[in-house]
Design a protein around this motif. Structure first.
Motif, PDB file in Angstrom:
ATOM      1  N   GLN A 152       0.829  -1.198   0.000  1.00  0.00           N
ATOM      2  CA  GLN A 152       0.000   0.000   0.000  1.00  0.00           C
ATOM      3  C   GLN A 152       0.867   1.252   0.000  1.00  0.00           C
ATOM      4  O   GLN A 152       1.771   1.382   0.821  1.00  0.00           O
ATOM      5  CB  GLN A 152      -0.907   0.003   1.236  1.00  0.00           C
ATOM      6  N   LEU A 153       0.586   2.143  -0.934  1.00  0.00           N
ATOM      7  CA  LEU A 153       1.281   3.432  -0.993  1.00  0.00           C
ATOM      8  C   LEU A 153       0.360   4.492  -0.410  1.00  0.00           C
ATOM      9  O   LEU A 153      -0.781   4.641  -0.835  1.00  0.00           O
ATOM     10  CB  LEU A 153       1.643   3.778  -2.439  1.00  0.00           C
ATOM     11  N   VAL A 154       0.860   5.222   0.569  1.00  0.00           N
ATOM     12  CA  VAL A 154       0.065   6.254   1.235  1.00  0.00           C
ATOM     13  C   VAL A 154       0.778   7.587   1.097  1.00  0.00           C
ATOM     14  O   VAL A 154       1.931   7.723   1.513  1.00  0.00           O
ATOM     15  CB  VAL A 154      -0.138   5.924   2.738  1.00  0.00           C
ATOM     16  N   LYS A 155       0.092   8.567   0.489  1.00  0.00           N
ATOM     17  CA  LYS A 155       0.650   9.911   0.325  1.00  0.00           C
ATOM     18  C   LYS A 155      -0.051  10.883   1.261  1.00  0.00           C
ATOM     19  O   LYS A 155      -1.198  10.689   1.626  1.00  0.00           O
ATOM     20  CB  LYS A 155       0.482  10.381  -1.118  1.00  0.00           C
ATOM     21  N   SER A 156       0.665  11.914   1.645  1.00  0.00           N
ATOM     22  CA  SER A 156       0.105  12.945   2.506  1.00  0.00           C
ATOM     23  C   SER A 156      -0.304  14.157   1.681  1.00  0.00           C
ATOM     24  O   SER A 156       0.376  14.533   0.725  1.00  0.00           O
ATOM     25  CB  SER A 156       1.136  13.363   3.556  1.00  0.00           C
ATOM     26  N   GLU A 157      -1.437  14.765   2.063  1.00  0.00           N
ATOM     27  CA  GLU A 157      -1.865  16.009   1.428  1.00  0.00           C
ATOM     28  C   GLU A 157      -1.229  17.217   2.118  1.00  0.00           C
ATOM     29  O   GLU A 157      -1.312  18.335   1.614  1.00  0.00           O
ATOM     30  CB  GLU A 157      -3.395  16.121   1.484  1.00  0.00           C
ATOM     31  N   LYS A 158      -0.588  16.963   3.269  1.00  0.00           N
ATOM     32  CA  LYS A 158      -0.004  18.065   4.044  1.00  0.00           C
ATOM     33  C   LYS A 158       1.496  18.217   3.794  1.00  0.00           C
ATOM     34  O   LYS A 158       2.019  19.329   3.840  1.00  0.00           O
ATOM     35  CB  LYS A 158      -0.232  17.823   5.540  1.00  0.00           C
ATOM     36  N   THR A 159       2.182  17.087   3.559  1.00  0.00           N
ATOM     37  CA  THR A 159       3.644  17.088   3.490  1.00  0.00           C
ATOM     38  C   THR A 159       4.115  16.536   2.159  1.00  0.00           C
ATOM     39  O   THR A 159       3.619  15.504   1.692  1.00  0.00           O
ATOM     40  CB  THR A 159       4.249  16.239   4.623  1.00  0.00           C
ATOM     41  N   ALA A 160       5.064  17.218   1.540  1.00  0.00           N
ATOM     42  CA  ALA A 160       5.639  16.748   0.279  1.00  0.00           C
ATOM     43  C   ALA A 160       6.622  15.618   0.560  1.00  0.00           C
ATOM     44  O   ALA A 160       7.217  15.559   1.643  1.00  0.00           O
ATOM     45  CB  ALA A 160       6.353  17.897  -0.439  1.00  0.00           C
ATOM     46  N   PRO A 161       6.824  14.706  -0.386  1.00  0.00           N
ATOM     47  CA  PRO A 161       7.798  13.620  -0.193  1.00  0.00           C
ATOM     48  C   PRO A 161       9.187  14.168   0.095  1.00  0.00           C
ATOM     49  O   PRO A 161       9.594  15.211  -0.425  1.00  0.00           O
ATOM     50  CB  PRO A 161       7.762  12.875  -1.534  1.00  0.00           C
ATOM     51  N   LEU A 162       9.923  13.479   0.941  1.00  0.00           N
ATOM     52  CA  LEU A 162      11.262  13.907   1.312  1.00  0.00           C
ATOM     53  C   LEU A 162      12.237  13.714   0.156  1.00  0.00           C
ATOM     54  O   LEU A 162      12.075  12.828  -0.682  1.00  0.00           O
ATOM     55  CB  LEU A 162      11.747  13.095   2.510  1.00  0.00           C
ATOM     56  N   LYS A 163      13.260  14.576   0.122  1.00  0.00           N
ATOM     57  CA  LYS A 163      14.316  14.406  -0.880  1.00  0.00           C
ATOM     58  C   LYS A 163      15.211  13.218  -0.529  1.00  0.00           C
ATOM     59  O   LYS A 163      15.703  12.522  -1.412  1.00  0.00           O
ATOM     60  CB  LYS A 163      15.145  15.685  -0.984  1.00  0.00           C
ATOM     61  N   SER A 164      15.422  13.008   0.766  1.00  0.00           N
ATOM     62  CA  SER A 164      16.196  11.864   1.239  1.00  0.00           C
ATOM     63  C   SER A 164      15.696  11.494   2.625  1.00  0.00           C
ATOM     64  O   SER A 164      15.133  12.336   3.342  1.00  0.00           O
ATOM     65  CB  SER A 164      17.693  12.176   1.276  1.00  0.00           C
ATOM     66  N   PHE A 165      15.920  10.249   3.016  1.00  0.00           N
ATOM     67  CA  PHE A 165      15.414   9.770   4.300  1.00  0.00           C
ATOM     68  C   PHE A 165      16.564   9.308   5.185  1.00  0.00           C
ATOM     69  O   PHE A 165      17.438   8.553   4.748  1.00  0.00           O
ATOM     70  CB  PHE A 165      14.438   8.607   4.092  1.00  0.00           C
ATOM     71  N   GLU A 166      16.561   9.801   6.420  1.00  0.00           N
ATOM     72  CA  GLU A 166      17.510   9.354   7.434  1.00  0.00           C
ATOM     73  C   GLU A 166      16.715   8.824   8.623  1.00  0.00           C
ATOM     74  O   GLU A 166      15.881   9.532   9.189  1.00  0.00           O
ATOM     75  CB  GLU A 166      18.424  10.503   7.874  1.00  0.00           C
ATOM     76  N   PHE A 167      16.978   7.592   8.978  1.00  0.00           N
ATOM     77  CA  PHE A 167      16.205   6.925  10.025  1.00  0.00           C
ATOM     78  C   PHE A 167      16.476   7.539  11.393  1.00  0.00           C
ATOM     79  O   PHE A 167      17.619   7.776  11.774  1.00  0.00           O
ATOM     80  CB  PHE A 167      16.545   5.435  10.046  1.00  0.00           C
ATOM     81  N   SER A 168      15.402   7.770  12.127  1.00  0.00           N
ATOM     82  CA  SER A 168      15.495   8.221  13.513  1.00  0.00           C
ATOM     83  C   SER A 168      14.410   7.498  14.304  1.00  0.00           C
ATOM     84  O   SER A 168      13.218   7.726  14.092  1.00  0.00           O
ATOM     85  CB  SER A 168      15.298   9.738  13.621  1.00  0.00           C
ATOM     86  N   GLU A 169      14.835   6.626  15.189  1.00  0.00           N
ATOM     87  CA  GLU A 169      13.869   5.852  15.975  1.00  0.00           C
ATOM     88  C   GLU A 169      12.977   6.770  16.808  1.00  0.00           C
ATOM     89  O   GLU A 169      11.764   6.533  16.942  1.00  0.00           O
ATOM     90  CB  GLU A 169      14.604   4.866  16.883  1.00  0.00           C
ATOM     91  N   ASP A 170      13.559   7.812  17.371  1.00  0.00           N
ATOM     92  CA  ASP A 170      12.776   8.730  18.210  1.00  0.00           C
ATOM     93  C   ASP A 170      11.663   9.405  17.412  1.00  0.00           C
ATOM     94  O   ASP A 170      10.532   9.548  17.907  1.00  0.00           O
ATOM     95  CB  ASP A 170      13.689   9.790  18.822  1.00  0.00           C
ATOM     96  N   GLU A 171      11.970   9.823  16.179  1.00  0.00           N
ATOM     97  CA  GLU A 171      10.957  10.474  15.346  1.00  0.00           C
ATOM     98  C   GLU A 171       9.814   9.520  15.021  1.00  0.00           C
ATOM     99  O   GLU A 171       8.639   9.891  15.101  1.00  0.00           O
ATOM    100  CB  GLU A 171      11.593  10.986  14.048  1.00  0.00           C
ATOM    101  N   VAL A 172      10.164   8.297  14.647  1.00  0.00           N
ATOM    102  CA  VAL A 172       9.138   7.315  14.306  1.00  0.00           C
ATOM    103  C   VAL A 172       8.295   6.983  15.534  1.00  0.00           C
ATOM    104  O   VAL A 172       7.061   6.926  15.464  1.00  0.00           O
ATOM    105  CB  VAL A 172       9.782   6.035  13.735  1.00  0.00           C
TER     106      VAL A 172
END
Length: 370
Positions: free
Chosen positions: A119-139
């Motif tokens: 399943q692909l889920v897009k947000s209407e509020k936030t644009a896709p990130l240019k790059s992703f860096e994992f952060s356990e605290d953020e998740v």
């Protein structure tokens, strides 16, 4: 030469302190049981960034949907008699494919309680990130913002992360996905599964049964090959290894899952092998060192086997450590208890198993061998 048997109280005390600390941690906090035992929900997520093929595919599907809507309107203007049929066809197509607003593509497996496998889920509020860096605290913070959802484990994967939570209903699952999409712009749910607590309970029961049967068979074998007291000593050393591993998991809050159970059963076989090597040396020396006390023979036998025991353990340990460092999540979960088991198994084989044998012999341990 350092006399290990004379200092046996020191080594037994070290193990006792670790086990007591583990018991305190267990009764105050309990084990960090994974969803394999408590039941829960597991989701593997890929964070979709700008230019990702999945995002392009979703945009292409959305464009096709718009073209179909335009074609349906054109057909309606040309032939009013077929307008209702065109609307019904458009609605049927709309139910089969992802909508342009949510840009979702999903495949449902009815045998898995309707869980969406892709399943692909897009947000209407936030644009896709240019790059992703994992952060356990953020998740963890993002998931924790959803009502009645608690993440028990969040582990980095190749392009995203794997989360394990308490049991979720369909609405909570949808809310978690949308919250993650709003945080990262777009996500792709690679897989999601519900785990029943009964599966873990059955596995735990089967493992304890296997452990008990293995201990009894080892006791019979070692007693037949050496003597009953040596068999009891070896089984007590195995119990020590199990208690130390459980204590480490209770103290440091490592997740207890099916990999841990499998690793524990593996370590039992590995540890008993090292113990038998030392016992075999004791038996051989007993035949020739008639003027020595049994405790001195045990000490000499341990030192004669020391190089072999340490070299074997270090060689195995180096391999498992590299597997843990370079391996994927599932391999790491299996390698960690193996590492702990090898260390405590080597410790018990060298410093405890012979000492237990002398303790069981009592005063005979200080008497000369006949």
């Amino acid at each position: 030469m350092f006399n290990i048997i004379e200092k046996k109280k020191i080594f037994i005390s070290i193990s006792a302190l670790v086990i007591v600390a583990g018991l305190i941690a267990f009764f105050t906090m309990g084990f960090n049981a994974d969803v394999d035992f408590t039941g829960g929900y597991t989701m593997s997520v890929k964070v979709v960034t700008e230019g990702d093929e999945d995002l392009k595919a979703a945009e292409t599907d959305a464009a096709k949907e718009e073209n179909k809507d335009d074609a349906a309107k054109t057909d309606e203007n040309k032939d009013d008699g077929k307008a209702d049929e065109a609307k019904d066809a458009a609605k049927a197509d709309e139910n089969k494919e992802s909508s342009a607003d949510t840009a979702e593509t999903k495949t449902v497996d009815t045998e898995d309680n309707g869980l969406i496998k892709t399943q692909l889920v897009k947000s209407e509020k936030t644009a896709p990130l240019k790059s992703f860096e994992f952060s356990e605290d953020e998740v963890r913070k993002t998931i924790g913002a959803v009502a009645n959802v608690k993440a028990s484990s969040i582990v980095k994967s190749e392009d995203g992360f794997v989360i394990k939570t308490n049991e979720l209903d369909a609405q909570q699952s949808s809310d978690v996905k949308q919250a993650l999409a709003d945080k990262f712009g777009a996500i792709k749910v690679i897989s999601e599964d519900k785990v029943s607590a009964t599966v873990g309970s059955e596995l735990l029961g089967s493992s304890l049964q296997a452990l008990l049967i293995a201990a009894i068979l080892m006791l019979i074998y070692i007693s037949f090959r050496f003597e009953l007291l040596s068999g009891l000593s070896a089984v007590l050393a195995l119990i020590h290894d199990v208690l130390i591993m459980l204590s480490m998991y209770a103290i440091f809050r490592f997740p207890v899952n099916t990999s841990f159970i499998a690793a524990m059963l593996t370590i039992i076989g590995y540890s008993i092998n090292a113990t038998i090597v030392i016992f075999d040396r004791i038996r051989e020396n007993t035949k020739y060192l008639k003027k020595e006390t049994f405790s001195n023979i045990v000490n000499k036998s341990i030192w004669q086997s020391m190089g072999r025991s340490i070299n074997t353990s270090v060689t195995t340990l180096l391999t498992i450590v590299m597997v843990y460092i370079l391996g994927v999540k599932s391999v790491k979960e299996f390698a960690l208890p193996i590492i702990i088991g090898i260390v405590c198994g080597t410790y018990s084989s060298i410093f405890l198993s012979g000492a237990f044998w002398c303790l069981f012999r009592g005063k005979k341990a200080d008497a000369k061998v006949k």
